[in-house]
Every structure is written in C-alpha cells, then in structure tokens.
Design a protein around this motif. Sequence first.
Motif, mmCIF file in Angstrom:
data_model
loop_
_atom_site.group_PDB
_atom_site.id
_atom_site.type_symbol
_atom_site.label_atom_id
_atom_site.label_comp_id
_atom_site.label_asym_id
_atom_site.label_seq_id
_atom_site.Cartn_x
_atom_site.Cartn_y
_atom_site.Cartn_z
ATOM 1 N N ALA A 139 -2.575 -4.726 0.356
ATOM 2 C CA ALA A 139 -3.237 -5.236 1.613
ATOM 3 C C ALA A 139 -3.259 -6.835 1.922
ATOM 4 C CB ALA A 139 -4.832 -4.687 1.868
ATOM 5 N N MET A 196 0.695 -1.290 -0.032
ATOM 6 C CA MET A 196 0.069 -0.087 0.040
ATOM 7 C C MET A 196 0.662 1.133 0.075
ATOM 8 S SD MET A 196 -3.111 -1.357 2.526
ATOM 9 C CE MET A 196 -4.380 -0.473 1.674
ATOM 10 N N GLY A 249 -3.843 -6.168 6.844
ATOM 11 C CA GLY A 249 -4.398 -5.512 5.870
ATOM 12 C C GLY A 249 -5.821 -4.979 6.188
ATOM 13 N N ILE A 289 -9.416 -0.085 3.892
ATOM 14 C CA ILE A 289 -8.788 0.000 2.636
ATOM 15 C C ILE A 289 -8.870 1.398 2.035
ATOM 16 C CG2 ILE A 289 -8.545 -1.005 0.193
ATOM 17 C CD1 ILE A 289 -7.659 -2.900 2.499
#
Length: 550
Positions: free
Chosen positions: A187, A151, A266, A382
């Motif tokens: 993630a 990420m 994640g 996310i």
Amino acid sequence: MTIKITPSYKEISDRKVKARDAKFIKEWLAPESILPDSSVKDVTKWIKESGCLNDLELEITEADAPTIIENIKTKKWRAVQVAEAFGKRATLAHQLTNCLTEIFFEEGLQTAKELDEYQDKTGKTKGPLHGLPVSLKDNINVKGHATTIGMVKYCFEPEIMDTDSVIVTLLRNLGAVLYVKTNVPVAMMMPETTNHIWGNTTNPMNRLLSAGGSSGGEAALLKLKGSPIGIGSDIGGSIRIPASFQNLYALRPSFGRFPTYGARSGLPGLESVNSVNGPLSISLESMETYCKAIIGQEPWNHDAKVIQMPWRTVELPEKLNIAVVVDDGWVRPVPPVRRGMNIVINKLKEAGHEVIDWDPEDHLRASQIISGFFLSDGGVHIKEVTEPTGEPFFEYMKGYETATELPVSELWKLQAERTTLMKKFLDRWNATASQTSNNKPIDAIIMPATPFAGSPNAKFRDYVGYTSPFNMTDYAVGILPVTRAVKDLDLKDPESTNHSKTDTTIWEDYDPEEVHGGAVAVQVIGRRFEEEKVIEMLKVISKLLDHSDI
C-alpha cells in the motif's frame, strides 16, 4: 455441487511473478553464473565492469537527460538505441536488487521506433523529452498494465488498467519512452520496499541495507543507472527516504504543482494529507529538465487540483540564510548522518553563507498528526484489500490491523490542529529574520531525511519524523547527496541519548561494519511552491560539496 477453491495469497503472488518474469527479454539477462553472490554488498560498479553492455550502451546509460535528448535530436543516437540500452541496464539492475514490477520493454521499443520514424519523416522531435526513457513508481497507472501497489488482491483485479494517469499522458505527449514500473511496499505505507508479491528490494550501495520506501524500487533502479529519470510519490517521506538511502537528487513538491490524478492510492480518499508526485535522479540537471517539461505542458488543464503556475526563473541571494537541525530530540541520527550534516554546515560557512539553528519543537507532534491521518479510517481500506487473499500484515503495518476508526468530530479537530501548526511553522520561519545578520528570514532548513545512512533491512523501526512534518506543512523539499558511511570514521556512540525508546533501539542496532558504504544525504527544505528555489539551492550546495559516489 461445485466448491469454489480460493487460491492462497502465495499462489496468486507466484502467478503474478511468473507473468512478469516471462516479459524479460532473455538476451538481456546476465547469466546467473556471473552475477555477484550475496557476499558482495556494493554492486554500484558491477554493471559497468561486467561486460554485459557494449561501449555505446554504457555511454548512453551513463549520460544525463539533457545529453540524451540532445544526442537523439542530432541523431547521434536514435531513440531505439537509447530504449534498448536502458532496457538492458534496467534488467541487470533488477537482477542485482529486485527493483521492477511491471515490464513493458517491447512496448517501449515500439514507442522509440515510432519516434525515430516521426523524426525522420518530419525533421522534428515530438516534444522536449523526445526519446527519453522514464521509469515509473508502481502506483502510476499505465494503460494496458497492472498496478498492484504491493497488495496481492490487486495482482489481477484488474489485470490491466484501461486508462493512463495524467502524468503518463503528459509524458507521452512530451515524447518520453515508458518501459518499466518499480517496486513499492504494501500500500506504499512502509519506509522499506517489501511486500508479499515481489519481495524485498535491496540497496545497491550496500545490499545489507534497505532501499527505503515507498519509492524504493525506483531509487534502486536509478542508482544503477537503469533509468535517467524516475517518478515517485510522497505522502510521509516516500520520495525523500529512498532517495536519501541511495544518494540521489529528488524533489518532493508542494501539492498541486505536479499532477497526481489517475494514480492508484494505498489510502484512497485520504485528503487530510496529500500524496504528491515528484522526480528522482542521479543527475540534478535531469531532474530540472523533467520539471520544466511537465510544467510546460500546463498540467492545470489536465488535473483539476493542479494550480496554474508556470515554471519560474529564480535568482538566489549571493549569501543564503540557512537553518539547520542535526538532531530532532526524539531520535538522534547515527554517526555518519551527523558527520554528513557537519560537512554541509562547514561548507556553507566557508562559502560565506549564514547558518543558524532551527528548533524542531513541533516536529514530533507534526509527525504524530500525520500518523493519525493515515490510521483515521481504522485501517478499513487496507483490511478490505488484504483479507480476501489472507495476505498477512508486516510488522510495520500492524497499526492498520488494530486501528479503530476516528470519529469525524475527532478528525476535524486533528485537521484544525494541523492548520494551526502550519501557521506556527510559517510564523517561526518568518521570525528567523531577527536571528540573521541581514534581517531577512531563512531561505531553507537543512536536516537529515532519516536517522540512518541506509537502514539495515527490516530495521527502520517506527519513526518518519524527519520527513513527515513537511508533508503536514506541504513544503517543497529537495534531497542532496553528501557522502557515504565509513566504518573507520563513523564509530558507534558509546551511549544512547535515550531521547525515546526508538532512539535507544536505533542506537543498539547501529553497526559501523554493517552500514559501511551506506548513503548520507540531507533534506533542503523550502516553503510551499518554492520548487524552483529549492532546485537552485541544490545546485549551489552541491557545487560546494563536489561529491561523487562512483
């Protein structure tokens, strides 16, 4: 007025890649001119044949963990020699597959030097893993190094971690040498290892194929013997899928057997289904050595969620009762995977083990429940991490972009359904005693880990229903290498079974030429906390198969 300019996700990623690349030791890099070009699919033998490693370095990196540990103990090899050999081979593995994220070779060499000095001074080794190089999946925090988990926002936020995860603390106590972390998807929530920082990790058995995910960087490194033992994580198949794609041994343990505290998630806070840490290796003996060493450190005194269960000696019955699934009724595996299952079934029967069928009646629903847990926060976390940098969603991650948050009352219902299904699995397992000749229940279920013999890059599609049901049940699962795809044997089926839309798409995608040389491995599934028994069963069945890729 000062205008703050926010760098794009590409600019952040480029800066991070440059920082990593500066840490390679130049003398260890193979010249670009001698690297195999993109037309060379199978690179598993390239390192050994390239001349980049000397005879001693090849001998060291071809050895399993018990041999390495013993040779360091007797001073046949010194820890520094071993660290340098694996650092060089890991560098070459990265050049072939793009498998590394964080590199700390110099730190590893310094650790090895200190271990040699300790041994010279005391006449003893520091611990059961003295001098053994261990590679780590990117999510495992190592003090002084970043944890990006694919990420972009995490490239420099924080720039380095200030504490070790529990598993790293235990490895240091055992005398292990840490030197690299390995690539993961965004993630860690995709079954292929690609992201907007490091890019795609390819499969060294066939670089047209995915390394799998989310422990794909780890699996690619291990297949090329850039590490003797690696640590991955698994919440829906993330150890088992990449291990099966590269014909490695691997163990997905039950939650609470090995420590997970201090690793980056994640989906932090998700506890409806738990992520677990487990080993992958080209050697079953290496994997068992790791397990015994970690459990011997009494991890329950370091991680509050680890149960107090020492490593146990298990004696298997002379004849095993095995249930099998070849096709789960939602996605039919491609021809080489079905052939691999038949090899295993026939070998078991020839050896006198009893084989019965397992009905996968609840597997699809179990997989749907797991997916529901993944999306239960509506993708909030996310999106919070990706939106500040403008990092776009991969197609496989689109669900996190469009999901809506599940009300607590609905989450509770889903969790209750999960628990009911867990009880049903247990009852059905016990009920197999009525189907076996010795009136005892099955010892294991054997089935594919995915429908693929290594999926072509970007073609995994949307189904992890061969692995995720056993995250729901929290069963201990091993991966067992069987064979490789052969284009002349594994011809395309003339028709799709049309089990589902995904099934038809995978049938359409399958090309025997494209997947030639891909890995064929299976899952060996025990019950909760049967890690020792699973390893013993892997030993028994691997002897029957007597398979080697290289």
